[in-house]
Design an enzyme around this catalytic site. Structure first.
Site, PDB file in Angstrom:
ATOM      1  N   GLY A 130       0.842  -1.197   0.000  1.00  0.00           N
ATOM      2  CA  GLY A 130       0.000   0.000   0.000  1.00  0.00           C
ATOM      3  C   GLY A 130       0.868   1.234   0.000  1.00  0.00           C
ATOM      4  O   GLY A 130       1.315   1.709  -1.041  1.00  0.00           O
ATOM      5  N   ARG A 309       8.056  22.463  -9.887  1.00  0.00           N
ATOM      6  CA  ARG A 309       7.877  21.271  -9.077  1.00  0.00           C
ATOM      7  C   ARG A 309       6.990  21.617  -7.872  1.00  0.00           C
ATOM      8  O   ARG A 309       7.170  22.652  -7.239  1.00  0.00           O
ATOM      9  CB  ARG A 309       9.241  20.792  -8.568  1.00  0.00           C
ATOM     10  CG  ARG A 309       9.280  19.317  -8.231  1.00  0.00           C
ATOM     11  CD  ARG A 309      10.713  18.858  -8.065  1.00  0.00           C
ATOM     12  NE  ARG A 309      11.281  19.369  -6.823  1.00  0.00           N
ATOM     13  CZ  ARG A 309      11.088  18.799  -5.628  1.00  0.00           C
ATOM     14  NH1 ARG A 309      10.357  17.730  -5.513  1.00  0.00           N
ATOM     15  NH2 ARG A 309      11.646  19.320  -4.559  1.00  0.00           N
ATOM     16  N   ILE A 335     -22.317  19.658  15.937  1.00  0.00           N
ATOM     17  CA  ILE A 335     -23.253  20.788  15.939  1.00  0.00           C
ATOM     18  C   ILE A 335     -24.691  20.295  15.736  1.00  0.00           C
ATOM     19  O   ILE A 335     -25.637  20.837  16.308  1.00  0.00           O
ATOM     20  CB  ILE A 335     -22.829  21.840  14.876  1.00  0.00           C
ATOM     21  CG1 ILE A 335     -21.568  22.568  15.381  1.00  0.00           C
ATOM     22  CG2 ILE A 335     -23.965  22.829  14.574  1.00  0.00           C
ATOM     23  CD1 ILE A 335     -20.934  23.518  14.404  1.00  0.00           C
ATOM     24  N   GLY A 338     -27.499  14.904  18.440  1.00  0.00           N
ATOM     25  CA  GLY A 338     -27.936  13.529  18.160  1.00  0.00           C
ATOM     26  C   GLY A 338     -28.389  13.363  16.720  1.00  0.00           C
ATOM     27  O   GLY A 338     -28.200  12.300  16.120  1.00  0.00           O
ATOM     28  N   GLU A 361      -4.510   8.134  -2.270  1.00  0.00           N
ATOM     29  CA  GLU A 361      -3.478   9.006  -2.866  1.00  0.00           C
ATOM     30  C   GLU A 361      -2.435   9.442  -1.831  1.00  0.00           C
ATOM     31  O   GLU A 361      -2.003  10.593  -1.810  1.00  0.00           O
ATOM     32  CB  GLU A 361      -4.102  10.200  -3.588  1.00  0.00           C
ATOM     33  CG  GLU A 361      -4.865   9.752  -4.814  1.00  0.00           C
ATOM     34  CD  GLU A 361      -4.902  10.752  -5.944  1.00  0.00           C
ATOM     35  OE1 GLU A 361      -3.988  11.582  -6.058  1.00  0.00           O
ATOM     36  OE2 GLU A 361      -5.868  10.675  -6.719  1.00  0.00           O
ATOM     37  N   GLY A 362      -2.080   8.521  -0.966  1.00  0.00           N
ATOM     38  CA  GLY A 362      -1.080   8.788   0.083  1.00  0.00           C
ATOM     39  C   GLY A 362      -1.774   9.194   1.367  1.00  0.00           C
ATOM     40  O   GLY A 362      -2.471  10.208   1.415  1.00  0.00           O
ATOM     41  N   GLN A 365      -0.163  10.271   6.990  1.00  0.00           N
ATOM     42  CA  GLN A 365       1.190   9.996   7.521  1.00  0.00           C
ATOM     43  C   GLN A 365       2.212  10.066   6.388  1.00  0.00           C
ATOM     44  O   GLN A 365       3.301  10.616   6.565  1.00  0.00           O
ATOM     45  CB  GLN A 365       1.237   8.600   8.173  1.00  0.00           C
ATOM     46  CG  GLN A 365       0.524   8.476   9.501  1.00  0.00           C
ATOM     47  CD  GLN A 365      -1.001   8.513   9.371  1.00  0.00           C
ATOM     48  OE1 GLN A 365      -1.572   8.000   8.414  1.00  0.00           O
ATOM     49  NE2 GLN A 365      -1.653   9.136  10.335  1.00  0.00           N
TER      50      GLN A 365
HETATM   51  C1  FAD Z   1     -11.791   3.768  -1.445  1.00  0.00           C
HETATM   52  C2  FAD Z   1     -10.374   3.578  -1.868  1.00  0.00           C
HETATM   53  C3  FAD Z   1      -9.990   3.908  -3.157  1.00  0.00           C
HETATM   54  C4  FAD Z   1      -8.680   3.710  -3.591  1.00  0.00           C
HETATM   55  N1  FAD Z   1      -8.345   3.933  -4.909  1.00  0.00           N
HETATM   56  C5  FAD Z   1      -7.118   3.511  -5.345  1.00  0.00           C
HETATM   57  C6  FAD Z   1      -6.820   3.506  -6.749  1.00  0.00           C
HETATM   58  O1  FAD Z   1      -7.637   3.908  -7.594  1.00  0.00           O
HETATM   59  N2  FAD Z   1      -5.616   3.027  -7.147  1.00  0.00           N
HETATM   60  C7  FAD Z   1      -4.683   2.569  -6.263  1.00  0.00           C
HETATM   61  O2  FAD Z   1      -3.607   2.152  -6.695  1.00  0.00           O
HETATM   62  N3  FAD Z   1      -4.939   2.562  -4.924  1.00  0.00           N
HETATM   63  C8  FAD Z   1      -6.131   3.015  -4.459  1.00  0.00           C
HETATM   64  N4  FAD Z   1      -6.422   2.970  -3.111  1.00  0.00           N
HETATM   65  C9  FAD Z   1      -5.402   2.490  -2.183  1.00  0.00           C
HETATM   66  C10 FAD Z   1      -4.856   3.546  -1.248  1.00  0.00           C
HETATM   67  O3  FAD Z   1      -4.035   4.448  -1.965  1.00  0.00           O
HETATM   68  C11 FAD Z   1      -4.138   2.817  -0.122  1.00  0.00           C
HETATM   69  O4  FAD Z   1      -5.144   2.240   0.683  1.00  0.00           O
HETATM   70  C12 FAD Z   1      -3.228   3.719   0.676  1.00  0.00           C
HETATM   71  O5  FAD Z   1      -2.113   4.098  -0.098  1.00  0.00           O
HETATM   72  C13 FAD Z   1      -2.732   3.073   1.962  1.00  0.00           C
HETATM   73  O6  FAD Z   1      -2.244   1.778   1.738  1.00  0.00           O
HETATM   74  P1  FAD Z   1      -2.781   0.576   2.682  1.00  0.00           P
HETATM   75  O7  FAD Z   1      -4.246   0.642   2.670  1.00  0.00           O
HETATM   76  O8  FAD Z   1      -2.125  -0.675   2.253  1.00  0.00           O
HETATM   77  O9  FAD Z   1      -2.289   0.986   4.127  1.00  0.00           O
HETATM   78  P2  FAD Z   1      -0.848   0.709   4.767  1.00  0.00           P
HETATM   79  O10 FAD Z   1       0.218   1.169   3.853  1.00  0.00           O
HETATM   80  O11 FAD Z   1      -0.791  -0.696   5.242  1.00  0.00           O
HETATM   81  O12 FAD Z   1      -0.878   1.689   6.006  1.00  0.00           O
HETATM   82  C14 FAD Z   1      -1.542   1.361   7.227  1.00  0.00           C
HETATM   83  C15 FAD Z   1      -1.281   2.508   8.196  1.00  0.00           C
HETATM   84  O13 FAD Z   1       0.126   2.632   8.444  1.00  0.00           O
HETATM   85  C16 FAD Z   1       0.564   3.947   8.135  1.00  0.00           C
HETATM   86  N5  FAD Z   1       1.929   3.883   7.620  1.00  0.00           N
HETATM   87  C17 FAD Z   1       2.407   3.085   6.619  1.00  0.00           C
HETATM   88  N6  FAD Z   1       3.720   3.320   6.432  1.00  0.00           N
HETATM   89  C18 FAD Z   1       4.071   4.290   7.292  1.00  0.00           C
HETATM   90  C19 FAD Z   1       5.283   4.980   7.591  1.00  0.00           C
HETATM   91  N7  FAD Z   1       6.416   4.738   6.892  1.00  0.00           N
HETATM   92  N8  FAD Z   1       5.282   5.916   8.541  1.00  0.00           N
HETATM   93  C20 FAD Z   1       4.146   6.206   9.220  1.00  0.00           C
HETATM   94  N9  FAD Z   1       2.968   5.588   9.023  1.00  0.00           N
HETATM   95  C21 FAD Z   1       2.928   4.651   8.062  1.00  0.00           C
HETATM   96  C22 FAD Z   1      -0.433   4.474   7.127  1.00  0.00           C
HETATM   97  O14 FAD Z   1      -0.466   5.895   7.105  1.00  0.00           O
HETATM   98  C23 FAD Z   1      -1.742   3.865   7.650  1.00  0.00           C
HETATM   99  O15 FAD Z   1      -2.215   4.648   8.703  1.00  0.00           O
HETATM  100  C24 FAD Z   1      -7.714   3.218  -2.662  1.00  0.00           C
HETATM  101  C25 FAD Z   1      -8.097   2.931  -1.350  1.00  0.00           C
HETATM  102  C26 FAD Z   1      -9.400   3.065  -0.961  1.00  0.00           C
HETATM  103  C27 FAD Z   1      -9.786   2.670   0.448  1.00  0.00           C
END
Ligand code: FAD
Length: 394
Positions: A130, A309, A335, A338, A361-362, A365
């Site tokens: 992810g 950039r 606001i 219930g 999109e990131g 964190q």
């Molecule tokens: C509704 C929805 C639509 C999406 N659409 C797309 C899409 O079109 N295409 C696509 O490719 N992806 C898509 N995503 C994926 C989305 O971008 C990822 O869910 C996101 O990047 C986080 O990855 P993960 O869910 O595996 O969480 P993880 O990476 O497992 O993270 C879990 C937690 O750990 C934290 N974490 C991870 N690494 C670190 C670090 N180094 N330091 C501090 N904290 C950290 C994260 O912030 C999070 O809180 C979508 C997700 C959802 C839910």
């Protein structure tokens, strides 16, 4: 510094607002309830020219500037960010094609989006990769004049409905993020939709798990150079984060407007609750967060429009706008008291919808990681956008 919009920008904002008000708002809560796919709204938005704003005139698109796209996204987010995400995902999928596709690939795949209301998806995330995409397992193996793709992607927006996909895969399994390449993959090459996710918020948007089993594509579908896909993904996110942040501003603004109206009408202790300073301060903070988030969004888009950039600026915008949207939506529920917790009232949907802004999109964190890196190891602000080679995760 001039914060005035051009007449064209004002017109596109008005068009998007009217569309949101007339076509999206009246059905948004209904579509959310049953997780209804907004195919009819996609068609209407395509007809009026609110989709594919980023595709240049050279390929038959409107070629709008990045700020104009942000104006559209704020209005769509104000209407319903689930439907807005469905409409805007083509931008995310096609920026890698714009940046890295051959002339032939650009004409073919960008052309498809402009000829008909078709959709494309961006496939980066995997079940075990992810935030850290370097761990992805999908592979693309070169066989003759073709690449053969195998693997699985998860959480793919519009995945069930897309006509084509931008897919990231390992072309060098041992090289971490330096072994990733990007490809354009047509649906009919054999992309399998495994399941549609049932979500907390943005329920009108489609989020799917996909698999690729010996999917063959021509070698010309490689975007950019082999093993440079990670850089392409980061350059894409620099360009799309302003828009997704604008959508977060739209959610926050909508929740703020609903809460303000409610506070003026709801009477407790003999006066409208807006007369209580505790409520006034929540409303004041909502207003400031909305304004500040919008300024960060506009700055991150303006840098792109100037060819600069914007990595740091887009992470500031994404982090702040997403967290603000969440905070504003939570306060809007507060606001409403219930009633805020009851589905018949509008703000509980916004609280659910806002959450995803801190995740996709990131995550917030990951935005902080980018901000910290850019702050501790600053790069030249004037460097052209194309020079950006990010070393942080998506
Ligand atoms: C509704 C929805 C639509 C999406 N659409 C797309 C899409 O079109 N295409 C696509 O490719 N992806 C898509 N995503 C994926 C989305 O971008 C990822 O869910 C996101 O990047 C986080 O990855 P993960 O869910 O595996 O969480 P993880 O990476 O497992 O993270 C879990 C937690 O750990 C934290 N974490 C991870 N690494 C670190 C670090 N180094 N330091 C501090 N904290 C950290 C994260 O912030 C999070 O809180 C979508 C997700 C959802 C839910």
């Amino acid at each position: 510094m001039d914060f005035n919009l051009t007449n064209e920008q004002k017109d596109i904002r008005e068009l998007a607002h009217d569309f949101s008000e007339k076509e999206i708002r009246p059905v948004a809560w209904e579509y959310d309830k049953d997780s209804t796919w907004p195919g009819d709204i996609v068609e209407k938005a395509w007809e009026v020219g609110l989709m594919n704003s980023h595709i240049s005139e050279e390929y038959g698109g409107p070629g709008l500037d990045y700020l104009s796209s942000c104006l559209i996204e704020e209005e769509l987010g104000w209407g319903c960010s689930g439907i807005g995400t469905s409409l805007m995902c083509n931008g995310l999928a096609s920026v890698p094609v714009v940046l890295g596709g051959s002339e032939e690939v650009k004409k073919e795949y960008l052309g498809r989006l402009l000829e008909e209301p078709k959709l494309a998806s961006f496939c980066l995330t995997e079940p075990d990769a992810g935030s850290d995409v370097s761990g992805m397992r999908t592979t693309a193996e070169k066989k003759g004049d073709k690449y053969v793709i195998n693997g699985a992607k998860t959480f793919i927006t519009n995945g069930s409905h897309a006509d084509w996909y931008t897919v990231y895969a390992k072309t060098d399994k041992e090289a971490g993020h330096r072994g990733i390449s990007a490809f354009v993959v047509p649906r009919d090459a054999g992309v399998v939709v495994d399941k549609k996710e049932d979500k907390l918020g943005q329920r009108a948007s489609d989020t799917a798990a996909l698999s690729f089993n010996d999917v063959e594509i021509p070698e010309g579908n490689l975007l950019g150079e082999e093993n440079k896909g990670f850089k392409l993904a980061m350059m894409t996110l620099d360009r799309t984060r302003p828009g997704v942040s604008a959508m977060a501003v739209g959610i926050g603004r909508a929740a703020f407007e609903f809460a303000t109206e409610y506070a003026k009408e709801r009477v407790q202790f003999g006066v409208p609750i807006a007369m209580h300073q505790a409520i006034q301060f929540m409303i004041a903070d909502m207003a400031t967060k909305t304004e500040a988030a919008r300024l960060l969004v506009w700055q991150s888009a303006a840098l792109l429009d100037q060819g600069k950039r914007n990595t740091l600026a887009s992470s500031h915008a994404k982090r702040f706008a997403a967290d603000s949207a969440m905070e504003i939506a939570v306060d809007a529920v507060q606001i409403y008291g219930g009633y805020g917790f009851i589905k018949e009232y509008p703000v509980e949907k916004m609280m659910r919808d806002a959450k995803i802004m801190q995740l996709y999109e990131g995550t917030s964190q990951i935005q902080r990681l980018v901000i910290a890196r850019e702050t501790l190891l600053p790069r030249k602000a004037e460097a052209p956008a194309e020079a950006a080679e990010a070393s942080a995760t998506a």
